[in-house]
Design an enzyme around this catalytic site. Structure first.
Site, PDB file in Angstrom:
ATOM      1  N   ARG A 199      -2.445 -19.948 -18.218  1.00  0.00           N
ATOM      2  CA  ARG A 199      -3.787 -19.668 -19.304  1.00  0.00           C
ATOM      3  C   ARG A 199      -3.620 -19.277 -20.591  1.00  0.00           C
ATOM      4  O   ARG A 199      -2.680 -18.961 -21.576  1.00  0.00           O
ATOM      5  CB  ARG A 199      -4.095 -18.529 -18.485  1.00  0.00           C
ATOM      6  CG  ARG A 199      -4.458 -18.379 -16.871  1.00  0.00           C
ATOM      7  CD  ARG A 199      -4.899 -17.484 -16.145  1.00  0.00           C
ATOM      8  NE  ARG A 199      -4.831 -17.494 -14.930  1.00  0.00           N
ATOM      9  CZ  ARG A 199      -4.346 -16.566 -13.659  1.00  0.00           C
ATOM     10  NH1 ARG A 199      -3.630 -15.256 -14.250  1.00  0.00           N
ATOM     11  NH2 ARG A 199      -4.381 -17.058 -12.742  1.00  0.00           N
TER      12      ARG A 199
ATOM     13  N   LYS B 295       4.118   1.234  -4.432  1.00  0.00           N
ATOM     14  CA  LYS B 295       5.357   0.535  -5.417  1.00  0.00           C
ATOM     15  C   LYS B 295       4.604   0.437  -6.488  1.00  0.00           C
ATOM     16  O   LYS B 295       4.955   0.891  -7.788  1.00  0.00           O
ATOM     17  CB  LYS B 295       5.631  -0.513  -4.605  1.00  0.00           C
ATOM     18  CG  LYS B 295       6.781  -0.358  -3.094  1.00  0.00           C
ATOM     19  CD  LYS B 295       6.455  -2.284  -2.886  1.00  0.00           C
ATOM     20  CE  LYS B 295       5.870  -3.363  -2.466  1.00  0.00           C
ATOM     21  NZ  LYS B 295       5.152  -2.889  -1.153  1.00  0.00           N
TER      22      LYS B 295
ATOM     23  N   ARG C  57      -1.243  -6.865   6.641  1.00  0.00           N
ATOM     24  CA  ARG C  57      -0.815  -5.972   6.517  1.00  0.00           C
ATOM     25  C   ARG C  57      -0.203  -5.040   7.013  1.00  0.00           C
ATOM     26  O   ARG C  57       1.171  -4.389   7.004  1.00  0.00           O
ATOM     27  CB  ARG C  57      -1.404  -5.240   4.954  1.00  0.00           C
ATOM     28  CG  ARG C  57      -1.187  -6.426   4.234  1.00  0.00           C
ATOM     29  CD  ARG C  57      -2.572  -5.788   2.676  1.00  0.00           C
ATOM     30  NE  ARG C  57      -2.257  -6.995   1.855  1.00  0.00           N
ATOM     31  CZ  ARG C  57      -1.850  -7.715   1.267  1.00  0.00           C
ATOM     32  NH1 ARG C  57      -0.728  -6.655   0.414  1.00  0.00           N
ATOM     33  NH2 ARG C  57      -2.393  -9.014   0.692  1.00  0.00           N
TER      34      ARG C  57
ATOM     35  N   ARG D 199      -8.197   1.390  -1.586  1.00  0.00           N
ATOM     36  CA  ARG D 199      -7.772   0.463  -2.762  1.00  0.00           C
ATOM     37  C   ARG D 199      -8.952  -0.436  -2.671  1.00  0.00           C
ATOM     38  O   ARG D 199      -9.113  -1.480  -3.797  1.00  0.00           O
ATOM     39  CB  ARG D 199      -6.214  -0.324  -2.256  1.00  0.00           C
ATOM     40  CG  ARG D 199      -6.133  -0.569  -3.681  1.00  0.00           C
ATOM     41  CD  ARG D 199      -4.262  -1.474  -4.052  1.00  0.00           C
ATOM     42  NE  ARG D 199      -3.910  -1.951  -2.846  1.00  0.00           N
ATOM     43  CZ  ARG D 199      -2.758  -3.032  -2.606  1.00  0.00           C
ATOM     44  NH1 ARG D 199      -1.951  -2.528  -2.924  1.00  0.00           N
ATOM     45  NH2 ARG D 199      -2.748  -3.506  -1.614  1.00  0.00           N
TER      46      ARG D 199
ATOM     47  N   GLY E  99       0.825  -1.752   0.437  1.00  0.00           N
ATOM     48  CA  GLY E  99      -0.431   0.243   0.574  1.00  0.00           C
ATOM     49  C   GLY E  99       0.993   1.257  -0.200  1.00  0.00           C
ATOM     50  O   GLY E  99       0.409   2.319  -0.509  1.00  0.00           O
TER      51      GLY E  99
HETATM   52  N1  ATP Z   1       1.351   9.947  -3.394  1.00  0.00           N
HETATM   53  C1  ATP Z   1      -0.571   9.239  -3.176  1.00  0.00           C
HETATM   54  N2  ATP Z   1      -0.989   9.677  -2.536  1.00  0.00           N
HETATM   55  C2  ATP Z   1      -2.410   9.111  -2.596  1.00  0.00           C
HETATM   56  N3  ATP Z   1      -2.940   7.791  -2.782  1.00  0.00           N
HETATM   57  C3  ATP Z   1      -2.052   6.689  -3.129  1.00  0.00           C
HETATM   58  C4  ATP Z   1      -0.275   7.821  -3.688  1.00  0.00           C
HETATM   59  N4  ATP Z   1       0.013   6.607  -3.831  1.00  0.00           N
HETATM   60  C5  ATP Z   1      -0.287   5.068  -4.161  1.00  0.00           C
HETATM   61  N5  ATP Z   1      -1.329   5.843  -3.802  1.00  0.00           N
HETATM   62  C6  ATP Z   1      -2.549   4.500  -3.727  1.00  0.00           C
HETATM   63  O1  ATP Z   1      -2.447   3.906  -2.880  1.00  0.00           O
HETATM   64  C7  ATP Z   1      -3.118   2.488  -3.119  1.00  0.00           C
HETATM   65  C8  ATP Z   1      -1.907   1.267  -2.585  1.00  0.00           C
HETATM   66  O2  ATP Z   1      -0.911   1.988  -4.004  1.00  0.00           O
HETATM   67  P1  ATP Z   1      -0.223   0.508  -4.959  1.00  0.00           P
HETATM   68  O3  ATP Z   1      -0.920  -0.101  -5.134  1.00  0.00           O
HETATM   69  O4  ATP Z   1       0.192   1.839  -5.496  1.00  0.00           O
HETATM   70  O5  ATP Z   1       0.514  -0.070  -3.778  1.00  0.00           O
HETATM   71  P2  ATP Z   1       1.728  -0.704  -3.403  1.00  0.00           P
HETATM   72  O6  ATP Z   1       3.147  -0.536  -2.745  1.00  0.00           O
HETATM   73  O7  ATP Z   1       2.254  -1.450  -4.914  1.00  0.00           O
HETATM   74  O8  ATP Z   1       1.425  -2.591  -2.826  1.00  0.00           O
HETATM   75  P3  ATP Z   1       1.067  -3.682  -2.635  1.00  0.00           P
HETATM   76  O9  ATP Z   1       2.633  -4.217  -2.139  1.00  0.00           O
HETATM   77  O10 ATP Z   1       0.007  -4.588  -1.502  1.00  0.00           O
HETATM   78  O11 ATP Z   1       1.385  -4.417  -4.152  1.00  0.00           O
HETATM   79  C9  ATP Z   1      -3.673   2.280  -4.235  1.00  0.00           C
HETATM   80  O12 ATP Z   1      -5.315   3.164  -4.282  1.00  0.00           O
HETATM   81  C10 ATP Z   1      -2.931   4.193  -4.820  1.00  0.00           C
HETATM   82  O13 ATP Z   1      -4.077   4.558  -5.961  1.00  0.00           O
END
Ligand code: ATP
Length: 195
Positions: free
Chosen positions: A44, A17, A148, A137, A14
């Site tokens: 698939r 990344k 998490r 999300r 979250g």
């Molecule tokens: N700077 C930001 N400000 C507000 N919301 C954000 C920002 N960066 C990301 N988000 C939102 O936060 C949520 C989590 O981001 P994201 O899915 O990219 O995280 P992640 O680190 O890839 O998580 P995971 O490891 O579970 O895949 C998403 O809904 C995204 O749109």
């Protein structure tokens, strides 16, 4: 041929990344690539062996695990998945910049290999903000959210240790975080583009 150090992007679930990587790969489509994972899942329709995944059976997977071939491996819904060291080397050998989106355990495993990547930590502005983003999300149950958030505590603690990461980017404002990420990688991007 010029080759580049792999780039490890880590941070609590979250923290943003995937969002940052999507922007990066959107802007520089050619330059970056993910390694091809191994899986025991059946392909698939349309999936290509060696491109989407290395599709292998349980026995082969077990052999690779025993031979310490993986940086990280895990089981999801009864299928096994793994990121092999060789798959990262394969991307490096193509001359692209290999991106590894991995968790803290993965980072610790990479440190025990000869991969020598750059380690970048994506930090949420606060644990409250992280929880809001995970809720926003709409991907989590209360149970998975709690898991998490617990993991996030440990990840933040590890990131605060001296030398754990080469760079820490606080993902508060997305554009600011993205600018910082690009600044870290721009030298390699420029070298890639001119090679
Ligand atoms: N700077 C930001 N400000 C507000 N919301 C954000 C920002 N960066 C990301 N988000 C939102 O936060 C949520 C989590 O981001 P994201 O899915 O990219 O995280 P992640 O680190 O890839 O998580 P995971 O490891 O579970 O895949 C998403 O809904 C995204 O749109």
């Amino acid at each position: 041929m010029t080759t580049f150090k792999p780039v490890v992007l880590s941070g609590p679930s979250g923290s943003g990344k995937s969002t940052l990587l999507k922007k990066l790969m959107g802007e520089y489509q050619d330059c970056f690539a993910f390694s091809v994972s191994h899986t025991t899942r059946k392909p698939r329709p349309g999936e290509v062996n060696g491109k989407d995944y290395h599709f292998i059976d349980q026995d082969e997977m077990q052999k690779l695990i025993t031979n310490d071939a993986f940086i990280e491996h895990a089981c999801f819904s009864g299928n096994m998945y793994g990121t092999s060291k060789q798959a990262v080397h394969d991307v490096v050998d193509t001359g692209k910049i290999c991106i590894l989106d991995i968790d803290m355990q993965g980072v610790k495993s990479v440190k025990a290999t000869d991969l020598k990547p750059r380690y970048i930590f994506i930090q949420p502005p606060s644990l409250d903000a992280l929880e809001q983003r995970l809720r926003g999300r709409m991907t989590e149950t209360e149970d998975s959210l709690k898991k998490r958030m617990d993991a996030a505590h440990a990840e933040l603690q590890y990131a605060a240790e001296e030398g754990a990461y080469d760079h820490v980017i606080v993902n508060d404002d997305l554009e600011t975080a993205y600018t910082k990420l690009k600044a870290i990688l721009i030298e390699d991007i420029t070298r890639y583009s001119s090679s």
